[in-house]
Scaffold this motif. Structure first.
Motif, PDB file in Angstrom:
ATOM      1  N   ILE A  75       0.854  -1.188   0.000  1.00 17.29           N
ATOM      2  CA  ILE A  75       0.000   0.000   0.000  1.00 17.29           C
ATOM      3  C   ILE A  75       0.890   1.238   0.000  1.00 17.29           C
ATOM      4  CG2 ILE A  75      -1.773   1.312   1.207  1.00 17.29           C
ATOM      5  CD1 ILE A  75      -2.782  -1.327   0.098  1.00 17.29           C
ATOM      6  N   ARG A  76       0.735   2.078  -1.005  1.00 19.61           N
ATOM      7  CA  ARG A  76       1.516   3.303  -1.079  1.00 19.61           C
ATOM      8  C   ARG A  76       0.749   4.434  -0.413  1.00 19.61           C
ATOM      9  NH1 ARG A  76       3.309   6.697  -6.566  1.00 19.61           N
ATOM     10  NH2 ARG A  76       4.027   8.552  -5.456  1.00 19.61           N
ATOM     11  N   LYS A  77       1.385   5.103   0.543  1.00 21.44           N
ATOM     12  CA  LYS A  77       0.762   6.229   1.241  1.00 21.44           C
ATOM     13  C   LYS A  77       1.489   7.511   0.837  1.00 21.44           C
ATOM     14  CE  LYS A  77       1.723   4.130   5.077  1.00 21.44           C
ATOM     15  NZ  LYS A  77       2.043   2.761   4.624  1.00 21.44           N
ATOM     16  N   ASP A  78       0.735   8.519   0.405  1.00 23.72           N
ATOM     17  CA  ASP A  78       1.357   9.791   0.057  1.00 23.72           C
ATOM     18  C   ASP A  78       0.412  10.939   0.396  1.00 23.72           C
ATOM     19  OD1 ASP A  78      -0.474  10.159  -2.060  1.00 23.72           O
ATOM     20  OD2 ASP A  78       0.896   9.347  -3.554  1.00 23.72           O
ATOM     21  N   ASP A  79       0.824  12.155   0.018  1.00 22.46           N
ATOM     22  CA  ASP A  79       0.060  13.366   0.348  1.00 22.46           C
ATOM     23  C   ASP A  79      -0.605  13.982  -0.873  1.00 22.46           C
ATOM     24  OD1 ASP A  79       1.189  13.268   3.009  1.00 22.46           O
ATOM     25  OD2 ASP A  79       3.023  14.150   2.187  1.00 22.46           O
ATOM     26  N   LEU A 256     -10.210   2.464  -9.910  1.00 25.18           N
ATOM     27  CA  LEU A 256     -11.325   2.670  -8.997  1.00 25.18           C
ATOM     28  C   LEU A 256     -10.866   3.645  -7.921  1.00 25.18           C
ATOM     29  CD1 LEU A 256     -13.966   0.357  -7.601  1.00 25.18           C
ATOM     30  CD2 LEU A 256     -12.586   1.644  -5.963  1.00 25.18           C
ATOM     31  N   ILE A 257     -11.730   4.593  -7.596  1.00 21.86           N
ATOM     32  CA  ILE A 257     -11.425   5.624  -6.614  1.00 21.86           C
ATOM     33  C   ILE A 257     -12.552   5.643  -5.588  1.00 21.86           C
ATOM     34  CG2 ILE A 257     -10.947   8.083  -6.253  1.00 21.86           C
ATOM     35  CD1 ILE A 257     -10.447   8.097  -9.423  1.00 21.86           C
ATOM     36  N   GLU A 274      -2.326  -2.230  -6.875  1.00 25.48           N
ATOM     37  CA  GLU A 274      -1.546  -1.007  -7.082  1.00 25.48           C
ATOM     38  C   GLU A 274      -2.193   0.170  -6.364  1.00 25.48           C
ATOM     39  OE1 GLU A 274      -0.357  -0.345 -11.169  1.00 25.48           O
ATOM     40  OE2 GLU A 274      -0.654  -2.478 -11.635  1.00 25.48           O
ATOM     41  N   VAL A 275      -2.419  -0.011  -5.074  1.00 29.53           N
ATOM     42  CA  VAL A 275      -3.212   0.926  -4.284  1.00 29.53           C
ATOM     43  C   VAL A 275      -2.367   2.092  -3.761  1.00 29.53           C
ATOM     44  CG1 VAL A 275      -4.650   1.200  -2.228  1.00 29.53           C
ATOM     45  CG2 VAL A 275      -4.809  -0.886  -3.615  1.00 29.53           C
ATOM     46  N   THR A 276      -2.916   3.297  -3.908  1.00 30.66           N
ATOM     47  CA  THR A 276      -2.341   4.511  -3.330  1.00 30.66           C
ATOM     48  C   THR A 276      -3.391   5.154  -2.435  1.00 30.66           C
ATOM     49  OG1 THR A 276      -0.928   4.910  -5.253  1.00 30.66           O
ATOM     50  CG2 THR A 276      -1.333   6.774  -3.801  1.00 30.66           C
ATOM     51  N   ASP A 280      -7.358  13.611   2.485  1.00 34.99           N
ATOM     52  CA  ASP A 280      -7.884  14.747   1.724  1.00 34.99           C
ATOM     53  C   ASP A 280      -7.875  16.045   2.517  1.00 34.99           C
ATOM     54  OD1 ASP A 280      -9.964  14.381   3.509  1.00 34.99           O
ATOM     55  OD2 ASP A 280     -11.502  13.984   1.996  1.00 34.99           O
ATOM     56  N   ASN A 281      -7.393  15.982   3.772  1.00 36.89           N
ATOM     57  CA  ASN A 281      -7.361  17.130   4.683  1.00 36.89           C
ATOM     58  C   ASN A 281      -8.766  17.542   5.128  1.00 36.89           C
ATOM     59  OD1 ASN A 281      -5.861  19.006   6.213  1.00 36.89           O
ATOM     60  ND2 ASN A 281      -6.211  20.630   4.727  1.00 36.89           N
ATOM     61  N   MET A 282      -9.710  16.607   4.972  1.00 37.47           N
ATOM     62  CA  MET A 282     -11.083  16.853   5.414  1.00 37.47           C
ATOM     63  C   MET A 282     -11.599  15.681   6.250  1.00 37.47           C
ATOM     64  SD  MET A 282     -12.689  18.594   1.947  1.00 37.47           S
ATOM     65  CE  MET A 282     -11.726  17.578   0.806  1.00 37.47           C
ATOM     66  N   GLY A 283     -10.654  14.875   6.754  1.00 40.56           N
ATOM     67  CA  GLY A 283     -11.039  13.754   7.599  1.00 40.56           C
ATOM     68  C   GLY A 283     -11.280  12.456   6.861  1.00 40.56           C
ATOM     69  N   ASN A 284     -10.910  12.416   5.582  1.00 41.47           N
ATOM     70  CA  ASN A 284     -11.143  11.221   4.780  1.00 41.47           C
ATOM     71  C   ASN A 284      -9.867  10.727   4.110  1.00 41.47           C
ATOM     72  OD1 ASN A 284     -14.182  11.510   4.975  1.00 41.47           O
ATOM     73  ND2 ASN A 284     -13.687  13.389   3.872  1.00 41.47           N
ATOM     74  N   LEU A 285      -9.930   9.483   3.660  1.00 47.47           N
ATOM     75  CA  LEU A 285      -8.872   8.891   2.852  1.00 47.47           C
ATOM     76  C   LEU A 285      -9.374   8.730   1.423  1.00 47.47           C
ATOM     77  CD1 LEU A 285      -7.742   6.001   5.259  1.00 47.47           C
ATOM     78  CD2 LEU A 285      -6.655   8.238   4.970  1.00 47.47           C
ATOM     79  N   VAL A 286      -8.529   9.080   0.461  1.00 45.78           N
ATOM     80  CA  VAL A 286      -8.849   8.812  -0.938  1.00 45.78           C
ATOM     81  C   VAL A 286      -8.021   7.605  -1.350  1.00 45.78           C
ATOM     82  CG1 VAL A 286      -8.905   9.689  -3.291  1.00 45.78           C
ATOM     83  CG2 VAL A 286      -9.253  11.256  -1.370  1.00 45.78           C
ATOM     84  N   ILE A 287      -8.702   6.541  -1.696  1.00 44.79           N
ATOM     85  CA  ILE A 287      -8.066   5.268  -2.023  1.00 44.79           C
ATOM     86  C   ILE A 287      -8.213   5.036  -3.525  1.00 44.79           C
ATOM     87  CG2 ILE A 287      -8.090   2.779  -1.581  1.00 44.79           C
ATOM     88  CD1 ILE A 287      -9.548   3.572   1.130  1.00 44.79           C
ATOM     89  N   THR A 288      -7.091   4.832  -4.179  1.00 43.58           N
ATOM     90  CA  THR A 288      -7.069   4.673  -5.634  1.00 43.58           C
ATOM     91  C   THR A 288      -6.339   3.398  -5.993  1.00 43.58           C
ATOM     92  OG1 THR A 288      -6.909   7.078  -5.825  1.00 43.58           O
ATOM     93  CG2 THR A 288      -6.450   5.785  -7.813  1.00 43.58           C
ATOM     94  N   GLY A 289      -6.899   2.619  -6.891  1.00 39.63           N
ATOM     95  CA  GLY A 289      -6.226   1.402  -7.305  1.00 39.63           C
ATOM     96  C   GLY A 289      -6.718   0.899  -8.656  1.00 39.63           C
ATOM     97  N   VAL A 290      -5.976   0.002  -9.215  1.00 38.64           N
ATOM     98  CA  VAL A 290      -6.385  -0.639 -10.464  1.00 38.64           C
ATOM     99  C   VAL A 290      -7.449  -1.677 -10.118  1.00 38.64           C
ATOM    100  CG1 VAL A 290      -5.631  -2.122 -12.365  1.00 38.64           C
ATOM    101  CG2 VAL A 290      -4.156  -0.231 -11.572  1.00 38.64           C
TER     102      VAL A 290
END
Length: 298
Positions: A75-79, A256-257, A274-276, A280-290
């Motif tokens: 799992i890739r974590k970024d900003d 898929l997002i 391939e999840v990143t 979002d700086n609003m209390g949520n996570l944005v999860i993106t993957g193939v």
């Protein structure tokens, strides 16, 4: 007599119209930046990209605690997708920073490699070398900039994307600031920067959403596929989040997002690879993957 005056009025009108068209055409021929902007605005409604909400069955979702999911291998974590503006300031968040090619410039770690590719593409395709005037700024540096430039030019301390290292103010030799758009580099970035995960953060005619006037030199890393979606939909980042509802699942091409609260149990589609993950700086996570099953689940 009335007919004669009416005929003369029409001739004057068409003469003035012709003069305006001639002058306008001449200006557009000389001002490549204006011509580019006009073409972009005309073509924007015709850009097409898949972006649709999916309805996924409970059986196709895995329930997992956010902390457990984020600590999984691969799992890739970024900003990349943090939203920074007057309503959503930086706060006390810390961001991962990295020096760019021994230049002394600090950038957000997730943007370094893709910026290097963008810079190389600009040089290869335009012959112009891209330079960075500003990238990461500390809070203290932002205070100094704000005091020098004022609110008309600079964001308030705590409300600047530069404090995340995700934004860069770029230029080419002899063309910076508003004049940057006259360069081939600027026009390439505006139309193809999405290929490298970058967008013009403050687009034209989006001031009511962003709170910032048009800045073609201020680029922002949001990553793939989000940059492509923003460009093709002609959205700024604020508009993107208006369409990316919390708890929803969205397909764009083979991605898929999903955007989910970071303090609850996550519902992750099975088969996501391939999840990143970015806050979002609003209390949520944005999860993106193939997600190869996206077409089957429509």
């Amino acid at each position: 007599m009335i007919k004669k005056k009416t005929g003369m009025g029409k001739r004057i009108f068409f003469c003035v119209l012709a003069a305006v068209l001639v002058v306008g055409t001449g200006i557009l021929l000389v001002r490549t930046d204006w011509r580019f902007t006009l073409v972009q605005q005309i073509s924007a409604p015709f850009r097409q990209i898949e972006f649709q909400k999916l309805s996924l069955s409970p059986e196709s979702l895995e329930s997992v605690q956010a902390e457990e999911f984020l600590n999984r291998e691969g799992i890739r974590k970024d900003d990349s997708l943090v939203l920074i503006n007057s309503a959503h300031p930086v706060g006390d968040s810390r961001y991962s920073l990295e020096e760019y090619k021994d230049s002394g410039l600090l950038m957000n770690s997730c943007a370094v490699e893709d910026y290097a590719q963008l810079s190389a593409a600009v040089l290869e395709n335009t012959g112009e070398r891209l330079y960075v005037n500003n990238s990461y700024r500390s809070r203290e540096e932002q205070v100094e900039v704000f005091e020098q430039e004022g609110s008309d030019v600079s964001a308030k301390p705590g409300e600047s994307e530069h404090e995340t290292g995700l934004a860069m103010d770029v230029y080419v030799y002899g063309l910076a600031g508003p004049g940057f758009l006259k360069s081939k580099a600027a026009q390439l970035i505006a139309t193809e920067g999405w290929k490298y995960g970058f967008v013009i953060r403050y687009p034209q005619f989006k001031t009511s959403k962003t709170g910032i006037s048009y800045e073609p030199w201020h680029i922002r890393y949001v990553g793939k596929p989000h940059a492509k979606i923003l460009y093709y939909k002609n959205w700024c980042l604020e508009e993107y989040y208006e369409h990316l509802e919390v708890g929803g699942y969205y397909q764009s091409e083979n991605y898929l997002i999903t955007r989910q609260p970071e303090d609850t149990t996550l519902k992750i589609p099975l088969g996501l690879t391939e999840v990143t993950v970015s806050k979002d700086n609003m209390g949520n996570l944005v999860i993106t993957g193939v997600y190869e099953q996206a077409e089957m689940d429509e």
